[in-house]
Design a protein around this motif. Structure first.
Motif, short mmCIF file in Angstrom:
data_model
loop_
_atom_site.label_atom_id
_atom_site.label_comp_id
_atom_site.label_asym_id
_atom_site.label_seq_id
_atom_site.Cartn_x
_atom_site.Cartn_y
_atom_site.Cartn_z
N GLU A 1 55.07 94.55 80.45
CA GLU A 1 56.11 93.99 79.30
C GLU A 1 55.46 92.24 78.42
O GLU A 1 54.83 92.00 79.46
CB GLU A 1 57.49 94.12 79.05
N ASP A 2 54.56 92.33 77.41
CA ASP A 2 53.97 91.37 76.84
C ASP A 2 52.77 91.28 77.90
O ASP A 2 52.50 90.04 78.17
CB ASP A 2 54.60 90.16 76.99
N LYS B 1 67.57 95.09 80.78
CA LYS B 1 67.44 94.06 82.44
C LYS B 1 67.91 93.39 82.31
O LYS B 1 68.52 92.39 80.70
CB LYS B 1 66.18 94.20 82.54
N LYS C 1 66.40 92.45 72.30
CA LYS C 1 67.29 90.85 72.35
C LYS C 1 68.11 91.16 70.77
O LYS C 1 67.58 90.55 70.84
CB LYS C 1 66.33 90.06 72.57
N LEU D 1 61.25 96.21 73.16
CA LEU D 1 62.54 95.22 73.89
C LEU D 1 63.42 94.93 73.08
O LEU D 1 63.19 94.36 71.85
CB LEU D 1 61.66 94.14 74.97
N ASP E 1 57.26 91.80 83.48
CA ASP E 1 56.76 91.22 82.44
C ASP E 1 56.25 89.93 82.87
O ASP E 1 57.13 88.68 82.85
CB ASP E 1 57.90 90.84 81.87
ZN ZN Z 1 59.98 89.70 77.73
#
Ligand code: ZN
Ligand code: PGA
Length: 426
Positions: free
Chosen positions: A285-286, A388, A337, A335, A240
Motif C-alpha cells: 500500500e502507498d 486491516k 477509510k 484502501l 504499508d
Molecule cells: Zn496507508
C-alpha cells in the motif's frame, strides 16, 4: 424516524479529541458511533474540523464539529427516516455544500452517518452488517495484522509505517485471529531474544529500533516460524510503507528515520521488486507518494500482476479519484477509510466503483481509533474480503477483530472466510 441527534467530544486512542454521536429514533432505538483520526493523512482527505484553540488539547478540540452536529445538522435531519441512509447523507452533503466538507466538517457528518446506520439496524432488530449489506453479506475478511509499526506511528528508526501478517491459509476467521495472536507473541519473544524493545506503536504493533528496514521482515518471518506456521502458504506479508510521508519537494524520497538516504521513484520500485522476489509479500500500500501518479502507473505495470497495489493517500476513498485511477491503471486495489471521504453512502460508492473496475478493497481503521467497531460490520456487509485494523493488541484494535468473531459465530454455516482469494479479484 429520527427523534434526536446529540454529539459530544470524547478522546481517541492517542488521547486526542474526537466526535461521538448518539442518534435516537422515535421507537427508542439508539445508534452511537465515534469518528477515527489519521496521523499520516492524504492531502485530499475530507476536512477533519478542529477548533484550533491552543488553550484546549493543543488546538485539537472538536467542539465546533460537535456544535455543527447539535445545531445545523440535527435540526435539518430530525423527523427523517433513518433507514434511508442515502437521502440523509445527501442532505448533509448539500447542507455543507463543499467538496471536502469544509463548512461542517467530515467528523461531524461521518459521526451522524455512522450513528444513523446503527440506529436503523437496531430499529429493524438486525445486525449492522445485514442492514448495510443485505442477505448477501457472508464473507469474513482476511485480517492484516500490523505487527511492526514504524514511520509516523512509532518513535523508532524504521522508515516504513506498517509490516503486516495475513493468515491467508486459515480456514475460518477465528483461526486467522488465533494465528495472528500466536505470531504476535512469538514475534515478541524473537525481539526480546535480540535485546530489542517490545513496546508498541499507535496500532499495537511492536516498535523496536532495528538495524535496517529489512530486518523488520526478517524478525516477522522468524516469528511466523516460531509460531509453527509456514510463511508463504499459511501466512503472507502485506506492507504499508506510506511512502507519501517520505516525499520531498524535489520529487525524491528521503529515508529520514534510518540512514538519511535519498531515493528516486525508480529506486523505490526496484526495492519493492527485490522484496517481492525474496519474501512472501502479497500486498503493498502507498508504495509511492500520492503526488507520483506517473510513478504509480510504472509501479503497477511492473508489479501489478504479481501483487496487490493498494492506494491509500493517493485515492483517499474518493470515488472520483478511484474512477480516474482505474482508467489510468494506477494501482489495483483501494484502501477504504470512512473518515477520508466522510459519509457511509460515499464509502459504499467507493467500494462499488472499485469492485466494478476490477479493483480489490481493503477496509481500514485509522491510527487514531476508538472502541467503535463499525468497520468490522462494514467489511462483512460489502464482502470486501480484507480488513486491516492493527495488531492483535490494544483494545481499540481488538474491538474490531472481536466483533468479527461475533459476526462469524452468528452467520454460522453461512460464514465464509475470504483467505487468499480476496487478494486476487480481477
Ligand atoms: Zn496507508
Ligand atoms: P493513518 O495511517 O490512520 O495514520 O493515516 C493508516 C494508513 O496509512 O493506512
Amino acid at each position: 424516524n429520527i427523534k434526536s441527534i446529540h454529539a459530544r467530544e470524547i478522546l481517541d486512542s492517542r488521547g486526542y479529541p474526537t466526535v461521538e454521536v448518539d442518534v435516537i429514533l422515535q421507537d427508542g432505538s439508539l445508534g452511537r458511533s465515534a469518528v477515527p483520526s489519521g496521523a499520516s493523512t492524504g492531502s485530499r482527505e475530507a476536512l477533519e474540523l478542529r477548533d484550533g484553540d491552543p488553550k484546549r488539547h493543543s488546538g485539537k478540540g472538536v467542539l465546533k464539529a460537535v456544535a455543527n452536529v447539535n445545531t445545523t445538522l440535527a435540526s435539518a435531519l430530525i423527523g427523517m427516516d433513518a433507514a434511508d441512509q442515502t437521502n440523509i447523507d445527501n442532505k448533509m452533503l448539500a447542507l455543507d455544500g463543499t467538496e471536502y466538507k469544509k463548512n461542517l466538517g467530515a467528523n461531524a457528518i461521518l459521526g451522524i452517518s455512522m450513528a444513523i446506520a446503527r440506529a436503523a439496524a437496531s430499529s429493524k432488530k438486525i445486525p449492522l452488517y445485514r442492514h448495510l449489506g443485505g442477505d448477501g453479506a457472508y464473507l469474513l475478511p482476511a485480517p492484516c495484522f500490523n505487527v511492526i509499526n514504524g514511520g509516523a506511528h512509532a518513535d523508532n528508526n524504521i522508515d516504513f509505517q506498517e509490516f503486516m501478517v495475513v493468515p491467508v491459509g486459515a480456514s475460518t476467521f477465528s483461526i486467522a485471529l488465533e494465528w495472528g495472536a500466536e505470531i504476535f507473541h512469538a514475534l515478541k519473544s524473537v525481539l526480546q531474544k535480540k535485546g530489542y524493545s517490545t513496546s508498541v506503536g499507535d496500532e499495537g504493533g511492536f516498535a523496536p529500533h532495528l538495524s535496517n528496514n529489512v530486518e523488520a521482515i526478517e524478525v516477522i518471518l522468524q516469528g511466523i516460524e516460531k509460531a509453527g506456521l509456514k510463511a508463504g502458504s499459511d501466512v503472507c506479508l502485506a506492507l504499508d510503507p506510506a511512502v507519501s510521508e517520505l516525499h520531498q519537494e524535489d520529487g525524491s524520497y528521503l529515508f529520514y528515520k534510518s540512514d538519511q538516504s535519498k531515493k528516486s521513484t525508480e529506486d523505490i520500485i526496484q526495492l519493492w521488486e527485490s522484496w517481492v522476489n525474496q519474501y512472501p509479500i502479497i500486498s503493498i500500500e502507498d508504495g509511492l507518494g500520492e503526488q507520483d501518479w506517473k510513478g504509480w502507473q510504472l509501479l503497477t505495470e511492473r508489479l501489478g500482476d504479481r501483487i496487490q497495489i493498494v492506494g491509500d493517500d493517493i485515492f483517499v476513498t474518493n470515488p472520483k479519484i478511484i474512477q480516474k485511477a482505474i482508467a489510468d491503471k494506477v494501482g489495483n486495489s483501494s484502501l477504504i477509510k470512512v473518515n477520508q471521504i466522510g459519509s457511509i453512502t460515499e464509502t459504499l460508492n467507493a467500494i462499488k466503483d472499485s469492485f466494478s473496475g476490477g479493483y480489490t478493497c481493503m477496509i481500514s481503521h485509522r491510527s487514531g481509533e476508538t472502541t467503535d467497531d463499525f468497520i468490522a460490520d462494514l467489511a462483512v456487509a460489502t464482502n470486501a474480503g480484507q480488513i486491516k485494523t492493527g495488531a492483535p493488541c490494544r483494545g481499540e484494535r481488538l474491538a474490531k477483530y472481536n466483533q468479527l468473531l461475533r459476526i462469524e459465530e452468528e452467520l454460522g454455516s453461512k460464514a465464509h472466510y475470504a483467505g487468499m482469494a480476496a487478494f486476487k479479484r480481477k
